[in-house]
Each structure stands twice: as C-alpha cells, then as structure tokens.
Design a protein around this motif. Structure first.
Motif, PDB file in Angstrom:
ATOM      1  N   THR A  62       0.833  -1.206   0.000  1.00 28.68           N
ATOM      2  CA  THR A  62       0.000   0.000   0.000  1.00 28.68           C
ATOM      3  C   THR A  62       0.868   1.256   0.000  1.00 28.68           C
ATOM      4  OG1 THR A  62      -0.129  -0.093   2.426  1.00 28.68           O
ATOM      5  CG2 THR A  62      -1.926  -1.116   1.193  1.00 28.68           C
ATOM      6  N   GLY A  63       2.122   1.100  -0.422  1.00 30.54           N
ATOM      7  CA  GLY A  63       3.027   2.234  -0.445  1.00 30.54           C
ATOM      8  C   GLY A  63       4.009   2.184   0.717  1.00 30.54           C
ATOM      9  N   THR A  64       4.546   3.338   1.055  1.00 32.38           N
ATOM     10  CA  THR A  64       5.526   3.398   2.138  1.00 32.38           C
ATOM     11  C   THR A  64       4.866   3.056   3.466  1.00 32.38           C
ATOM     12  OG1 THR A  64       6.741   5.122   0.947  1.00 32.38           O
ATOM     13  CG2 THR A  64       7.222   4.850   3.297  1.00 32.38           C
ATOM     14  N   VAL A  65       5.435   2.066   4.157  1.00 25.87           N
ATOM     15  CA  VAL A  65       4.812   1.558   5.379  1.00 25.87           C
ATOM     16  C   VAL A  65       5.132   2.435   6.584  1.00 25.87           C
ATOM     17  CG1 VAL A  65       4.670  -0.414   6.951  1.00 25.87           C
ATOM     18  CG2 VAL A  65       4.848  -0.794   4.477  1.00 25.87           C
ATOM     19  N   LEU A  66       6.398   2.816   6.732  1.00 25.07           N
ATOM     20  CA  LEU A  66       6.820   3.618   7.882  1.00 25.07           C
ATOM     21  C   LEU A  66       7.420   4.935   7.402  1.00 25.07           C
ATOM     22  CD1 LEU A  66       8.500   0.899  10.164  1.00 25.07           C
ATOM     23  CD2 LEU A  66       6.132   1.698  10.170  1.00 25.07           C
ATOM     24  N   PRO A  67       6.596   5.824   6.874  1.00 25.61           N
ATOM     25  CA  PRO A  67       7.126   7.100   6.365  1.00 25.61           C
ATOM     26  C   PRO A  67       7.799   7.902   7.478  1.00 25.61           C
ATOM     27  CG  PRO A  67       4.738   7.200   6.587  1.00 25.61           C
ATOM     28  CD  PRO A  67       5.124   5.779   6.802  1.00 25.61           C
ATOM     29  N   GLY A  68       8.942   8.473   7.126  1.00 24.88           N
ATOM     30  CA  GLY A  68       9.659   9.306   8.077  1.00 24.88           C
ATOM     31  C   GLY A  68      10.495   8.546   9.080  1.00 24.88           C
ATOM     32  N   SER A  69      10.493   7.207   9.012  1.00 31.74           N
ATOM     33  CA  SER A  69      11.240   6.414   9.989  1.00 31.74           C
ATOM     34  C   SER A  69      12.708   6.251   9.614  1.00 31.74           C
ATOM     35  CB  SER A  69      10.618   5.026  10.129  1.00 31.74           C
ATOM     36  OG  SER A  69      10.810   4.268   8.940  1.00 31.74           O
ATOM     37  N   GLY A  70      13.030   6.477   8.345  1.00 32.57           N
ATOM     38  CA  GLY A  70      14.386   6.238   7.870  1.00 32.57           C
ATOM     39  C   GLY A  70      14.651   4.800   7.492  1.00 32.57           C
ATOM     40  N   ALA A  71      13.671   3.916   7.700  1.00 31.39           N
ATOM     41  CA  ALA A  71      13.850   2.506   7.347  1.00 31.39           C
ATOM     42  C   ALA A  71      13.766   2.336   5.837  1.00 31.39           C
ATOM     43  CB  ALA A  71      12.789   1.650   8.021  1.00 31.39           C
ATOM     44  N   ARG A  72      14.635   1.502   5.311  1.00 25.56           N
ATOM     45  CA  ARG A  72      14.613   1.220   3.875  1.00 25.56           C
ATOM     46  C   ARG A  72      13.600   0.114   3.602  1.00 25.56           C
ATOM     47  NH1 ARG A  72      19.729   0.788  -0.233  1.00 25.56           N
ATOM     48  NH2 ARG A  72      18.545   0.186  -2.092  1.00 25.56           N
TER      49      ARG A  72
END
Length: 269
Positions: free
Chosen positions: A227-237
């Motif tokens: 559904t797109g970026t899962v953890l936006p803003g977390s810095g996780a790749r």
C-alpha cells in the motif's frame, strides 16, 4: 519435459459455469479415471493449481503435468472471464490445489467434480514449512523420491543464501527489520532480527508509531499487497518481497529473488 499450462480464468465465476461440466463429470465424457492411481506404473499425476504458488509447490513435489488457472501477472482474478476448458481441466485433474485464504476456493471445490482430490496447500515460504509441505504433497502424488530430491537441493540453496546474506550484514551485525506477516520468512532467510510485524490489515496510526519506535533498518513489504511506504519518516529502507513464483513455477527462484533484493538493500545502507 514438464508441462505447465497457465490459463486466464475469472475464478469468481467458476461456480456459475460448473453446469458446463455436468456432462463431463456425470456422464463419463472427457478424461476417465485410470485403473491405477497417480504415481503408479509411471503414470504422472495431473494437477490443477489455482495460482503459481500452489503450482510451484506441486512442481517441487514431483508433479510435471501442472495447469495453473490464474497467471502470475493477475492481481485481481475476477477481471478475467472463465472458459469451459478451465473447468474441464479442473474436472479431469487427479488433484486440485488451493489455499484457504483464496476467496474463490469454495467455488473451486464445487466446480471440481467428483474425480479430483481437493488438496488445501499451506502456502508459507518459511523454509522448514515449505520443505515439509513439498514432502507431504509428494506422498499424496506418489512422487516421494522426486520430492525428497528437490528438498535436498532446496535445503542446500537456502543454506547458501543464508550464508551470503549474513556476510552482507551492515557492520557485521544482524539488522533490525519490520516484516509484513507474509514476508517474515525473508527476515529468517537473512538472519535478520524481527522487531515487529504488520498486516494484513492496514497499519493504524498507533501501530505505525509503535513500529517506528523500534527503529528498524528495513521494512520487508509484501509486493503483492503493498500500500506504499509503510513507515514514512522512519528512515527505514523498504524492500519489496515477492512470494509468488513466475510462470516457470520455480519455487527456488522466489528465495533467490528475495536474497538479491535484501543484499542490494544491505549493500546500499
């Protein structure tokens, strides 16, 4: 030479077309049941699988005559119209393989006719569970030896990939990852440390905050349910993990593909 057929099928309409098969299953027309069972006297089992995932398990277990109803390019099976030949294939099969989470499984059961043995497949790419499932299917198909040989190759390949991924750990340490529930097997393949999971339901704000607080280095997303970026803003790749094999029904290719994605991600950290 293995025979693999992929049929474009509107699974949601299978039950509606089951009447087409009534003359085939009820009156003896079409392919009749052999005197000897599958795997006996050299006769190979005839397998119909709902998707390439079940089909790949069947191939690994030693089945060579495999028909797949839904091609790997289809993300929404009801977009395709069914063909009487698809249902005829189901009726003429020795085995019909399906997964319980597939919304059309019940319709497949009713459309299959009385000849086929309906087999629920545990679709899990965790190496231990996948290997056990392949051996179980080999027992059902009468292809135990082929299944055992495949499992030997599989175990060796998984060990090799695990070694390569461990050697690629950034800084030589097991990376922290968050996995979608159906991609946790890929974290295990990499020897990564799973600090949280999500899905298949949408990630709530509270869950998002809790997972972000774990400070994962990577998010192993499900490429089939993204559904797109899962953890936006977390810095996780974020790494997309593919569960379904391609039209070649090569289950090992799924593990090689996941390993390649993980190595690239860790190498770029």
């Amino acid at each position: 030479m293995a025979r693999i057929r992929v049929r474009h099928t509107r699974i949601a309409s299978l039950f509606a077309l089951s009447a087409v098969l009534a003359p085939l299953t009820g009156c003896g027309a079409g392919k009749t049941a052999p005197a000897a069972g599958p795997g006996a006297a050299g006769r190979e089992p005839v397998v119909v699988a709902t998707t390439t995932w079940e089909g790949a398990f069947a191939r690994a277990a030693g089945a060579e005559d495999v028909t797949v109803l839904v091609p790997p390019s289809v993300r929404h099976a009801p977009d395709y119209e069914p063909k009487p030949s698809d249902l005829a294939a189901v009726a003429a099969a020795d085995f019909v393989l399906y997964a319980p989470f597939e919304p059309y499984a019940a319709k497949i059961k009713e459309a299959a006719g009385s000849r086929a043995k309906l087999v629920e497949v545990g679709l899990d790419n965790d190496p231990a569970r996948a290997g056990a499932e392949v051996l179980r299917l080999g027992g059902l198909f009468g292809t135990k030896d082929a299944a055992a040989r495949w499992k030997g190759r599989f175990d060796g390949e998984v060990a090799r990939l695990n070694g390569e991924l461990r050697a690629a750990w950034p800084g030589g340490r097991s990376p922290a990852v968050v996995s979608q529930v159906f991609t946790a097997w890929a974290a295990g393949l990499a020897g990564a440390t799973t600090v949280g999971t999500y899905g298949p339901e949408p990630v709530t704000p509270a869950r998002l905050a809790a997972l972000t607080a774990k400070r994962p280095a990577y998010v192993l997303d499900n490429a089939h349910m993204s559904t797109g970026t899962v953890l936006p803003g977390s810095g996780a790749r974020q790494v997309g993990i593919v569960n379904y094999p391609g039209e070649d029904l090569d289950l090992l290719a799924v593990y090689r593909g996941a390993a390649a994605e993980l190595k690239e991600a860790m190498g770029g950290s």
